[in-house]
Design a protein around this motif. Sequence first.
Motif, mmCIF file in Angstrom:
data_model
loop_
_atom_site.group_PDB
_atom_site.id
_atom_site.type_symbol
_atom_site.label_atom_id
_atom_site.label_comp_id
_atom_site.label_asym_id
_atom_site.label_seq_id
_atom_site.Cartn_x
_atom_site.Cartn_y
_atom_site.Cartn_z
ATOM 1 N N PRO A 1 1.142 -1.301 0.282
ATOM 2 C CA PRO A 1 -0.563 0.281 -0.456
ATOM 3 C C PRO A 1 0.896 0.974 0.022
ATOM 4 O O PRO A 1 1.499 1.177 0.839
ATOM 5 C CB PRO A 1 -1.123 -0.082 1.102
ATOM 6 N N ASN A 2 0.507 2.384 -0.956
ATOM 7 C CA ASN A 2 1.193 3.357 -0.953
ATOM 8 C C ASN A 2 0.267 4.660 -0.839
ATOM 9 O O ASN A 2 0.172 5.592 -2.423
ATOM 10 C CB ASN A 2 2.040 3.534 -2.183
ATOM 11 N N PRO A 3 -0.004 5.103 0.112
ATOM 12 C CA PRO A 3 -0.590 6.586 0.874
ATOM 13 C C PRO A 3 0.225 7.842 -0.186
ATOM 14 O O PRO A 3 -0.611 8.392 -1.040
ATOM 15 C CB PRO A 3 -0.353 6.447 1.850
ATOM 16 N N ARG A 4 1.150 7.214 -0.757
ATOM 17 C CA ARG A 4 2.196 8.603 -1.653
ATOM 18 C C ARG A 4 1.900 8.142 -3.112
ATOM 19 O O ARG A 4 2.568 8.793 -3.530
ATOM 20 C CB ARG A 4 3.299 8.898 -0.785
ATOM 21 N N GLY A 5 1.522 7.369 -3.991
ATOM 22 C CA GLY A 5 1.581 6.590 -4.576
ATOM 23 C C GLY A 5 0.807 8.110 -5.757
ATOM 24 O O GLY A 5 0.239 8.945 -5.009
ATOM 25 N N GLU A 6 1.667 8.281 -6.989
ATOM 26 C CA GLU A 6 1.517 9.008 -7.685
ATOM 27 C C GLU A 6 0.057 8.840 -8.926
ATOM 28 O O GLU A 6 -0.149 7.166 -9.292
ATOM 29 C CB GLU A 6 2.308 9.380 -8.642
ATOM 30 N N PRO A 7 -1.134 9.328 -9.066
ATOM 31 C CA PRO A 7 -1.709 9.267 -10.226
ATOM 32 C C PRO A 7 -1.497 8.064 -11.239
ATOM 33 O O PRO A 7 -0.847 8.756 -11.887
ATOM 34 C CB PRO A 7 -2.792 10.691 -10.401
ATOM 35 N N GLY A 8 -1.954 7.239 -11.892
ATOM 36 C CA GLY A 8 -2.011 7.079 -12.773
ATOM 37 C C GLY A 8 -0.876 5.630 -12.481
ATOM 38 O O GLY A 8 -0.635 4.624 -13.497
ATOM 39 N N GLN A 9 -0.235 5.473 -11.446
ATOM 40 C CA GLN A 9 0.303 3.972 -11.234
ATOM 41 C C GLN A 9 0.016 3.655 -9.798
ATOM 42 O O GLN A 9 -0.978 3.662 -9.339
ATOM 43 C CB GLN A 9 1.174 4.864 -10.219
ATOM 44 N N GLU A 10 0.259 2.763 -9.982
ATOM 45 C CA GLU A 10 0.183 1.711 -8.188
ATOM 46 C C GLU A 10 -0.240 2.475 -7.421
ATOM 47 O O GLU A 10 0.370 3.392 -6.407
ATOM 48 C CB GLU A 10 1.486 0.851 -8.033
ATOM 49 N N TRP A 11 -1.273 1.970 -6.787
ATOM 50 C CA TRP A 11 -1.378 2.291 -5.266
ATOM 51 C C TRP A 11 -1.605 1.053 -4.228
ATOM 52 O O TRP A 11 -0.859 1.628 -3.698
ATOM 53 C CB TRP A 11 -3.240 2.813 -5.035
ATOM 54 N N PHE A 12 -1.574 -0.222 -4.968
ATOM 55 C CA PHE A 12 -1.784 -1.545 -3.861
ATOM 56 C C PHE A 12 -2.112 -2.022 -4.885
ATOM 57 O O PHE A 12 -2.633 -2.287 -5.756
ATOM 58 C CB PHE A 12 -2.416 -1.248 -2.664
ATOM 59 N N TYR A 13 -1.013 -3.654 -4.204
ATOM 60 C CA TYR A 13 -1.763 -4.612 -4.760
ATOM 61 C C TYR A 13 -2.735 -5.926 -3.470
ATOM 62 O O TYR A 13 -2.965 -5.868 -2.708
ATOM 63 C CB TYR A 13 -0.467 -5.713 -5.430
ATOM 64 N N LEU A 14 -3.052 -6.753 -4.375
ATOM 65 C CA LEU A 14 -4.015 -7.693 -2.955
ATOM 66 C C LEU A 14 -3.772 -8.842 -3.824
ATOM 67 O O LEU A 14 -2.836 -9.253 -4.612
ATOM 68 C CB LEU A 14 -5.558 -7.398 -4.065
ATOM 69 N N ALA A 15 -3.295 -9.386 -2.819
ATOM 70 C CA ALA A 15 -2.823 -11.275 -2.873
ATOM 71 C C ALA A 15 -3.476 -12.426 -1.964
ATOM 72 O O ALA A 15 -4.585 -11.373 -1.207
ATOM 73 C CB ALA A 15 -1.214 -10.819 -2.647
ATOM 74 N N THR A 16 -3.721 -13.311 -2.544
ATOM 75 C CA THR A 16 -4.446 -14.418 -1.787
ATOM 76 C C THR A 16 -3.339 -15.845 -1.988
ATOM 77 O O THR A 16 -2.487 -15.900 -2.354
ATOM 78 C CB THR A 16 -5.796 -15.100 -2.397
ATOM 79 N N ARG A 17 -3.816 -16.148 -0.842
ATOM 80 C CA ARG A 17 -2.867 -17.959 -0.203
ATOM 81 C C ARG A 17 -2.630 -18.675 -1.797
ATOM 82 O O ARG A 17 -4.035 -18.737 -1.957
ATOM 83 C CB ARG A 17 -3.704 -18.909 0.568
ATOM 84 N N ARG A 18 -2.038 -19.586 -2.354
ATOM 85 C CA ARG A 18 -1.627 -20.002 -3.200
ATOM 86 C C ARG A 18 -2.136 -21.309 -2.642
ATOM 87 O O ARG A 18 -2.437 -22.209 -1.639
ATOM 88 C CB ARG A 18 -0.214 -20.756 -3.604
ATOM 89 N N ALA A 19 -2.494 -21.710 -3.344
ATOM 90 C CA ALA A 19 -3.508 -23.324 -3.416
ATOM 91 C C ALA A 19 -3.121 -24.226 -3.487
ATOM 92 O O ALA A 19 -1.621 -24.577 -4.308
ATOM 93 C CB ALA A 19 -4.771 -23.656 -4.089
#
Length: 332
Positions: free
Chosen positions: A314-332
Amino acid sequence: MNDTSETTPAVTQRPTHLRVHTYHGLAPGPRLLVLGAVHGNEVCGAKAITQLLKEIDKGQLSIERGTVTFVPVTNPLAYQLKQRTGDRNLNRNMAPSAIPQDFEDRIANVLCPLLDSHDALLDLHSFHTGGAPFVMVGPQNNTGTLEPFRHAAEEMQLALHTGPHRIVEGWLDTYARGVQRRAATAPAGGAARAQTLVTNPNYGVGTTEYMRSRGGYGVTLECGQHDDPHAVQVARHAILQTLALLGLVSLPLKPEPQAREILRLVDVVDREHIGDRFSREWRSFDAVKTGEVIGVRYSGEEIKAPEDAFVVFPNPRGEPGQEWFYLATRRA
């Protein structure tokens, strides 16, 4: 590894060289490359490498086999500026440039041949918000077009010996999906260079992705929060254990962690407006439930978790048009 663009302050003199230290053991063995400060505000790797260089030169640590190359400060301009980037993010669009357009292109023209000449890579990073260290690996062995690979077993073994119990995979294909969405919504007439980069799938290629494309393998170790003094010890431990694993030094190899957690990145969400805000102060690997609000757009639209998942980078200082956060799940 989340990306931010920053205005580059004026500097009196831009760096003109890259400092590299190579030690050749007198017996044959693998070739290892260790990088610090690919991002200039991520200094734990640079500090740990500097410590170990002194110990090697004093005879307190002996390189007996193979070759190890240390680059304490891989992006000296960003390091001099004490910020993530110089002209751009060095850990994106990693490739040689026949006509370099910025400082990072020139660094890549030196760094890529170094990557080409080594078998394995340990790239040491840190992250914005709090959280425990983790290590990032590439794909399973495959013959696909995005990231073909054949050293998944060696790479996982390396990851397990760096220290953290949490392993994250799925970077490049998740980034590529983000690029597709970004390109589809790119405004006409945007800043040409910046727009070309963030909408190019190759922009997701960093040090480890380039290393895999050249027949080697490597991991990115996220050693902790930028200012956490313990991150230096995490980096130091990982370097020593990597040297031991590859047989370059005579040090005891600690056992792999019994408890391990393998997560897969499944999506990336961009920041669209400077007024987009998180619903709370997220840390990497905070769990979210299906439907939980992660952030709120400037327009008032709520960004909700589509399934039970974990917030990453999570990047609260992310620039518009670029990554803000990722989502991940547990690998099955």
